[in-house]
Design a protein around this motif. Structure first.
Motif, PDB file in Angstrom:
ATOM      1  N   ALA A 141       0.818  -1.211   0.000  1.00  0.00           N
ATOM      2  CA  ALA A 141       0.000   0.000   0.000  1.00  0.00           C
ATOM      3  C   ALA A 141       0.857   1.269   0.000  1.00  0.00           C
ATOM      4  N   LEU A 142       2.018   1.213   0.631  1.00  0.00           N
ATOM      5  CA  LEU A 142       2.892   2.383   0.684  1.00  0.00           C
ATOM      6  C   LEU A 142       3.450   2.743  -0.687  1.00  0.00           C
ATOM      7  N   GLY A 143       3.803   1.725  -1.461  1.00  0.00           N
ATOM      8  CA  GLY A 143       4.317   1.974  -2.808  1.00  0.00           C
ATOM      9  C   GLY A 143       5.646   2.716  -2.840  1.00  0.00           C
ATOM     10  N   VAL A 144       6.498   2.498  -1.841  1.00  0.00           N
ATOM     11  CA  VAL A 144       7.807   3.144  -1.811  1.00  0.00           C
ATOM     12  C   VAL A 144       8.661   2.591  -2.948  1.00  0.00           C
ATOM     13  N   SER A 145       9.354   3.475  -3.642  1.00  0.00           N
ATOM     14  CA  SER A 145      10.217   3.035  -4.746  1.00  0.00           C
ATOM     15  C   SER A 145      11.612   3.615  -4.575  1.00  0.00           C
ATOM     16  N   GLY A 146      12.583   2.944  -5.146  1.00  0.00           N
ATOM     17  CA  GLY A 146      13.958   3.432  -5.118  1.00  0.00           C
ATOM     18  C   GLY A 146      14.741   3.023  -3.892  1.00  0.00           C
ATOM     19  N   ARG A 147      14.083   2.443  -2.907  1.00  0.00           N
ATOM     20  CA  ARG A 147      14.724   1.974  -1.673  1.00  0.00           C
ATOM     21  C   ARG A 147      13.746   1.046  -0.963  1.00  0.00           C
ATOM     22  N   PRO A 148      14.246   0.261  -0.020  1.00  0.00           N
ATOM     23  CA  PRO A 148      13.324  -0.565   0.766  1.00  0.00           C
ATOM     24  C   PRO A 148      12.440   0.314   1.658  1.00  0.00           C
ATOM     25  N   ALA A 149      11.187  -0.072   1.804  1.00  0.00           N
ATOM     26  CA  ALA A 149      10.311   0.605   2.757  1.00  0.00           C
ATOM     27  C   ALA A 149      10.836   0.347   4.164  1.00  0.00           C
ATOM     28  N   ARG A 150      10.747   1.367   5.009  1.00  0.00           N
ATOM     29  CA  ARG A 150      11.240   1.258   6.384  1.00  0.00           C
ATOM     30  C   ARG A 150      10.052   1.013   7.313  1.00  0.00           C
ATOM     31  N   ILE A 151      10.007  -0.181   7.871  1.00  0.00           N
ATOM     32  CA  ILE A 151       8.908  -0.585   8.749  1.00  0.00           C
ATOM     33  C   ILE A 151       9.459  -0.833  10.149  1.00  0.00           C
ATOM     34  N   VAL A 152       8.798  -0.275  11.142  1.00  0.00           N
ATOM     35  CA  VAL A 152       9.115  -0.596  12.536  1.00  0.00           C
ATOM     36  C   VAL A 152       7.927  -1.349  13.119  1.00  0.00           C
ATOM     37  N   HIS A 153       8.221  -2.512  13.689  1.00  0.00           N
ATOM     38  CA  HIS A 153       7.190  -3.370  14.287  1.00  0.00           C
ATOM     39  C   HIS A 153       7.366  -3.339  15.801  1.00  0.00           C
ATOM     40  N   VAL A 154       6.380  -2.797  16.498  1.00  0.00           N
ATOM     41  CA  VAL A 154       6.434  -2.625  17.951  1.00  0.00           C
ATOM     42  C   VAL A 154       5.770  -3.805  18.646  1.00  0.00           C
ATOM     43  N   MET A 155       6.451  -4.356  19.641  1.00  0.00           N
ATOM     44  CA  MET A 155       5.889  -5.441  20.431  1.00  0.00           C
ATOM     45  C   MET A 155       6.168  -5.194  21.907  1.00  0.00           C
ATOM     46  N   GLY A 156       5.288  -5.697  22.773  1.00  0.00           N
ATOM     47  CA  GLY A 156       5.397  -5.454  24.204  1.00  0.00           C
ATOM     48  C   GLY A 156       6.187  -6.503  24.951  1.00  0.00           C
ATOM     49  N   PHE A 157       7.347  -6.918  24.421  1.00  0.00           N
ATOM     50  CA  PHE A 157       8.195  -7.882  25.121  1.00  0.00           C
ATOM     51  C   PHE A 157       8.864  -7.213  26.318  1.00  0.00           C
ATOM     52  N   ARG A 158       9.019  -7.967  27.410  1.00  0.00           N
ATOM     53  CA  ARG A 158       9.747  -7.481  28.573  1.00  0.00           C
ATOM     54  C   ARG A 158      10.778  -8.523  29.009  1.00  0.00           C
ATOM     55  N   ALA A 159      11.942  -8.059  29.401  1.00  0.00           N
ATOM     56  CA  ALA A 159      13.044  -8.945  29.770  1.00  0.00           C
ATOM     57  C   ALA A 159      12.715  -9.811  30.978  1.00  0.00           C
ATOM     58  N   GLN A 160      11.876  -9.308  31.882  1.00  0.00           N
ATOM     59  CA  GLN A 160      11.527 -10.070  33.087  1.00  0.00           C
ATOM     60  C   GLN A 160      10.773 -11.360  32.781  1.00  0.00           C
ATOM     61  N   GLU A 161      10.179 -11.454  31.603  1.00  0.00           N
ATOM     62  CA  GLU A 161       9.297 -12.580  31.310  1.00  0.00           C
ATOM     63  C   GLU A 161      10.043 -13.875  31.015  1.00  0.00           C
ATOM     64  N   SER A 162      11.247 -13.790  30.490  1.00  0.00           N
ATOM     65  CA  SER A 162      12.006 -15.001  30.175  1.00  0.00           C
ATOM     66  C   SER A 162      13.463 -14.660  29.938  1.00  0.00           C
ATOM     67  N   ARG A 163      14.326 -15.662  30.075  1.00  0.00           N
ATOM     68  CA  ARG A 163      15.742 -15.457  29.807  1.00  0.00           C
ATOM     69  C   ARG A 163      15.984 -15.141  28.339  1.00  0.00           C
ATOM     70  N   ALA A 164      15.184 -15.751  27.455  1.00  0.00           N
ATOM     71  CA  ALA A 164      15.347 -15.480  26.021  1.00  0.00           C
ATOM     72  C   ALA A 164      15.062 -14.018  25.712  1.00  0.00           C
ATOM     73  N   ARG A 165      14.002 -13.489  26.306  1.00  0.00           N
ATOM     74  CA  ARG A 165      13.672 -12.074  26.066  1.00  0.00           C
ATOM     75  C   ARG A 165      14.692 -11.153  26.716  1.00  0.00           C
ATOM     76  N   ALA A 166      15.251 -11.569  27.838  1.00  0.00           N
ATOM     77  CA  ALA A 166      16.252 -10.741  28.509  1.00  0.00           C
ATOM     78  C   ALA A 166      17.505 -10.577  27.659  1.00  0.00           C
ATOM     79  N   ARG A 167      17.758 -11.542  26.778  1.00  0.00           N
ATOM     80  CA  ARG A 167      18.946 -11.474  25.924  1.00  0.00           C
ATOM     81  C   ARG A 167      18.725 -10.616  24.680  1.00  0.00           C
ATOM     82  N   ARG A 168      17.498 -10.238  24.413  1.00  0.00           N
ATOM     83  CA  ARG A 168      17.216  -9.468  23.202  1.00  0.00           C
ATOM     84  C   ARG A 168      17.688  -8.018  23.340  1.00  0.00           C
ATOM     85  N   PRO A 169      18.108  -7.423  22.239  1.00  0.00           N
ATOM     86  CA  PRO A 169      18.293  -5.970  22.238  1.00  0.00           C
ATOM     87  C   PRO A 169      16.932  -5.304  22.087  1.00  0.00           C
TER      88      PRO A 169
END
Length: 275
Positions: A141-169
């Motif tokens: 739908a964006l139809g960006v041309s000449g470069r990749p579209a820049r998408i940011v995907h927001v999620m509510g992960f928290r480090a306290q929930e698991s060791r795997a999430r704590a290791r994420r940047p």
């Protein structure tokens, strides 16, 4: 300069964690499960998007996990409506998507012949695939041309929930979702927040949250999540006995327990005993 570097600034939130350069983003997709961490992450993302003057680039996405053959919602009742109200609180567009070929996560479990567990979280994979399909829609739908579209995907992960999430940047490129047409950056705005900080934000801002928390649940997720604590499972089975019964029938049908060390039949027994 690659897509990741274009989106990372020196600005920080909650200590050293970087945040995206939101002014450079083409679309900000906020995944909202309806849970406490999702609404706190959305509030933080919207606040920073307002500072960058890009609230109009946000869309809120909810993945609906469908209904069982008996008509019970896999998620907590009212979750999708709550997610819609949470988006409306900020005046944001709201979209719902469902799993690909399966009417519900329950049907997916039955087809696979086993429940998800820590090492085979196909429930998470199904939700991720639905989000990736939605991102593809947005890029088209964006139809960006000449470069990749820049998408940011927001999620509510928290480090306290698991060791795997704590290791994420707090900010990382999603290479599985990225392609020559788009760079998708995952952003976890509340990654380093404590549970107390999340609830403080909800109270301070008067944000709408799900009734299941007041009924005793510590997390939302699926009503009966294989990764939930035993107290949460017991509470959920007491609040949703019909759904618990369907899961117990399914484990008997498949010949495998809900969890290796804990059957749904046992969870139901504990709920009945008030354990």
């Amino acid at each position: 300069m690659n897509g990741q570097m274009e989106l990372v600034s020196a600005r920080t939130v909650k200590g050293p964690d970087p945040v995206p350069d939101l002014a450079a983003v083409d679309r900000l997709v906020i995944s909202n499960s309806g849970g406490k961490d999702s609404i706190a992450a959305m509030d933080e993302a919207v606040n920073l998007a307002d500072e960058a003057g890009v609230r109009d680039r946000i869309v809120v996405l909810h993945i609906d996990l469908g209904r069982t053959p008996g008509g019970q919602s896999v998620e907590w009742p009212g979750t999708a409506d709550l997610a819609r109200r949470q988006a409306a609180y900020y005046g944001l567009p709201f979209e719902v998507r469902r799993l690909g070929k399966w009417p519900s996560l329950f049907h997916r479990i039955r087809a696979r012949g086993q429940f998800p567990h820590l090492m085979t979280r196909f429930c998470t994979s199904e939700k991720r695939a639905a989000a990736h399909r939605f991102i593809t829609e947005q890029v088209n739908a964006l139809g960006v041309s000449g470069r990749p579209a820049r998408i940011v995907h927001v999620m509510g992960f928290r480090a306290q929930e698991s060791r795997a999430r704590a290791r994420r940047p707090a900010l990382e490129v999603d290479h599985r979702a990225s392609s020559g047409r788009r760079t998708v950056t995952q952003w976890y705005p509340v990654l380093r927040w404590s549970e107390a900080e999340v609830w403080q934000r909800i109270r301070d801002r008067g944000l709408p949250y799900h009734w299941a928390y007041d009924a005793g649940m510590s997390r939302l997720s699926c009503s009966l999540c294989v990764l939930a604590s035993v107290p949460d499972l017991t509470c959920a089975a007491g609040l949703r006995p019909e759904l618990a019964r369907e899961y117990a029938d399914l484990e008997e049908e498949m010949g495998v327990p809900f969890r290796r060390e804990l059957s749904m039949a046992e969870v139901i027994r504990r709920a009945g005993d008030g354990a």
